[in-house]
Scaffold this active site. Structure first.
Site, short mmCIF file in Angstrom:
data_model
loop_
_atom_site.label_atom_id
_atom_site.label_comp_id
_atom_site.label_asym_id
_atom_site.label_seq_id
_atom_site.Cartn_x
_atom_site.Cartn_y
_atom_site.Cartn_z
N GLU A 162 0.81 -1.22 0.00
CA GLU A 162 0.00 0.00 0.00
C GLU A 162 0.84 1.27 0.00
O GLU A 162 0.83 2.06 0.96
CB GLU A 162 -0.94 0.02 1.20
CG GLU A 162 -2.00 -1.07 1.17
CD GLU A 162 -3.09 -0.86 2.21
OE1 GLU A 162 -2.99 0.07 3.02
OE2 GLU A 162 -4.06 -1.63 2.20
N GLU A 373 -5.71 -8.33 0.51
CA GLU A 373 -6.39 -8.10 1.79
C GLU A 373 -7.85 -7.80 1.53
O GLU A 373 -8.19 -7.12 0.55
CB GLU A 373 -5.82 -6.88 2.54
CG GLU A 373 -4.48 -7.09 3.18
CD GLU A 373 -3.98 -5.86 3.93
OE1 GLU A 373 -4.79 -5.07 4.45
OE2 GLU A 373 -2.74 -5.68 3.96
N TRP A 428 -2.96 -0.56 13.38
CA TRP A 428 -2.25 0.72 13.42
C TRP A 428 -3.05 1.82 14.11
O TRP A 428 -4.15 2.14 13.65
CB TRP A 428 -1.92 1.20 12.00
CG TRP A 428 -1.31 0.14 11.15
CD1 TRP A 428 -1.95 -0.59 10.18
CD2 TRP A 428 0.04 -0.34 11.17
NE1 TRP A 428 -1.09 -1.48 9.62
CE2 TRP A 428 0.14 -1.34 10.20
CE3 TRP A 428 1.17 -0.01 11.92
CZ2 TRP A 428 1.33 -2.04 9.96
CZ3 TRP A 428 2.35 -0.71 11.68
CH2 TRP A 428 2.42 -1.69 10.71
N TYR A 436 -9.77 -8.04 13.45
CA TYR A 436 -10.02 -8.50 12.09
C TYR A 436 -9.88 -10.01 11.93
O TYR A 436 -10.20 -10.55 10.89
CB TYR A 436 -9.00 -7.87 11.13
CG TYR A 436 -9.23 -6.44 10.73
CD1 TYR A 436 -9.96 -6.12 9.58
CD2 TYR A 436 -8.69 -5.39 11.47
CE1 TYR A 436 -10.14 -4.80 9.19
CE2 TYR A 436 -8.86 -4.07 11.08
CZ TYR A 436 -9.59 -3.78 9.94
OH TYR A 436 -9.77 -2.48 9.56
C1 BGP Z 1 -4.44 -2.08 5.47
C2 BGP Z 1 -3.08 -2.48 5.97
C3 BGP Z 1 -3.10 -3.50 7.06
C4 BGP Z 1 -4.27 -3.45 8.01
C5 BGP Z 1 -5.59 -3.10 7.34
C6 BGP Z 1 -6.66 -2.70 8.30
O1 BGP Z 1 -4.39 -0.76 5.05
O2 BGP Z 1 -2.30 -2.99 4.92
O3 BGP Z 1 -1.85 -3.45 7.68
O4 BGP Z 1 -4.00 -2.82 9.17
O5 BGP Z 1 -5.46 -2.07 6.40
O6 BGP Z 1 -6.48 -1.37 8.68
P1 BGP Z 1 -6.59 -0.85 10.14
O7 BGP Z 1 -5.76 -1.77 10.99
O8 BGP Z 1 -6.09 0.54 10.13
O9 BGP Z 1 -8.04 -0.93 10.49
#
Ligand code: BGP
Length: 470
Positions: A162, A373, A428, A436
């Site tokens: 990403e 993903e 993050w 998830y």
């Molecule tokens: C994508 C990333 C992942 C993951 C996912 C969910 O952007 O590649 O690392 O974290 O999103 O996002 P978040 O954890 O911010 O909800």
């Protein structure tokens, strides 16, 4: 492709799952430093332990293999391999990933490996990170170390996860380190250096005679315009430049978008780092496949009024904010009243899976695609036996998968699907409560694993798919 060759699996990323942040010679990462010291770590958590994949990897791989998954996407921590970001290689880091890869192969699981999933070694971050051109060579050196160590067994490689979303969070939203806000110069420069690094890594990979495939992973951002939008054509062009073209044109066509430099010039955005000789690198370093992380689309309309502003929700149910942006004189995101959102304000829109896949086929031809993903973030409560009935996740993911299969029926060359995420892990900035996983992790009780209802649903979905008529 034969149904049994289709890859069904799930994904993780090093910082989000490994833990062991300072064990066995790993260097400090930018995220380690950020989460240990910054007030912007608003939920006051870190990936120091995360779900301790470092010590649980066998259990996790066993579980995904028992769930019928024939592939596993994970990332390598740059600072575990090269603690200072360049130069010295940490043999214990190499040993760890060798064990993970060998265990995957022993269980019949195809490893799909990303080299950089947001976690920059701190030493390189302190020098200026992705805003410095030198990082492209540092990254290529690191990539070569990994190709040499693991390339005999890993056949699907992704240099960077990403590129656009990472740069967006680090340079526009400002919630990811190095926390720059609304910095268009840094935003475009970072993505440029990332695409250049991906191209150089692909060239190095082929030069080394490796025989797998190397691609990129893009955060799907297909543009949909609200019906009342007046300047449809203009917004489509600008928004695609901002969200998609710099990554996709460069990686898939091997050329920078033709309108990029004039656009940056017109808008007073720095483009001094773009070198004409890079064109050869882009041409030679094209991707073999596209990995697409599909969560949502970009639902846009005309810019209304006010200064440029970004809206982001890392507080979940505690905030009413919806994800989006208003960019003065360009466009703004808007709300489709018929579409659901998750509790972090992000759209849930399965149709974007079909639309994005068809759009990519129309623009870039029959490039092989992996859905790298797709998933659904939720708060969850376990029952007294530790089980989670995550029907909402199941419904939502079934919707997206149905749309993927529809696009395949309509001729898109999709070769695999990875759910985000294999098990619960660090999300993050959001911390650990946004979950998830197909497998619940009890972070308060020794990181014990419990498969959720969705784990069994996915297992059955894979079995049914494999039994289907060719
Ligand atoms: C994508 C990333 C992942 C993951 C996912 C969910 O952007 O590649 O690392 O974290 O999103 O996002 P978040 O954890 O911010 O909800």
């Amino acid at each position: 492709m034969r149904r049994k060759d289709f890859l069904w699996g799930s994904a993780t990323a090093a910082y989000q799952c490994e833990g062991a942040w300072n064990l066995d010679g790993k260097g400090e990462g930018e995220w380690d430093y950020f989460n240990h010291t910054s007030p912007l770590n608003i939920n006051n958590v870190s990936g120091d332990v995360a779900c301790d994949f470092y010590h649980h990897y066998k259990e996790d791989i066993d579980m995904l293999a028992a769930g019928g998954q024939n592939t596993f996407r994970f990332s390598i921590s740059w600072a575990r391999i090269m603690p200072e970001g360049r130069g010295r290689v940490n043999q214990q880091g190499i040993d760890f990933y060798n064990s993970v890869i060998d265990y995957c192969l022993e269980k019949g699981v195809v490893p799909n490996v990303t080299l950089f999933h947001y976690d920059l070694p701190l030493t390189l971050a302190e020098e200026g990170g992705w805003a410095r051109r030198e990082i492209v060579d540092d990254f290529t050196e690191y990539a070569k170390v990994c190709f040499k160590a693991f390339g005999d067994r890993v056949k699907i490689w992704v240099p960077i996860n990403e590129l656009r979303y990472y740069s967006y969070c680090s340079n526009m939203v400002g919630n990811y380190p190095p926390n720059h806000s609304l910095d268009f110069d840094r935003f475009f420069k970072t993505v440029y250096h990332e695409v250049l690094a991906c191209a150089k890594a692909a060239i190095a990979y082929r030069k080394m005679g490796c025989d797998g495939q190397i691609g990129i992973v893009h955060d799907n951002s297909n543009v949909d315009l609200a019906p009342e939008t007046k300047e449809k054509e203009r917004i489509r062009i600008i928004a695609n430049l901002f969200y998609n073209d710099l990554v996709l044109d460069t990686a898939l066509k091997g050329t920078l978008p033709g309108n990029l430099i004039p656009f940056l010039q017109e808008n007073g955005i720095d483009w001094s780092y773009i070198r004409f000789e890079d064109a050869v690198t882009f041409e030679k370093g094209k991707s073999d496949f596209l990995g697409l992380n599909v969560y949502n689309r970009m639902y846009l309309t005309d810019y209304s009024e006010g200064e440029t502003e970004v809206f982001h929700n890392n507080r979940g149910a505690g905030s009413k904010k919806k994800e989006g942006i208003r960019i003065k004189n360009w466009f703004e995101t808007t709300v489709d009243p018929t579409t659901k959102r998750n509790l972090w304000g992000r759209e849930i829109y399965p149709q974007c899976m079909y639309d994005a896949l068809m759009e990519i086929k129309n623009k870039y031809g029959d490039i092989p695609i992996y859905i790298t993903e797709n998933g659904h973030g939720m708060y969850e409560k376990a029952d007294e036996n530790g089980n989670v009935e995550d029907d909402e996740r199941i419904d939502m993911m079934q919707g997206y998968i149905d749309k993927m299969l529809e696009a395949m029926d309509d001729g898109v060359d999709v070769r695999g699907y990875y759910a985000w995420s294999t098990m619960d892990l660090y999300s993050w900035i959001n911390g650990f409560e946004k979950r998830y996983g197909f497998v619940r992790v009890d972070f308060d009780d020794d990181n014990k694993r419990y498969p959720k209802k969705s784990y069994y649903w996915f297992k059955k979905l894979i079995e049914d798919y494999q039994k289907g008529a060719e």
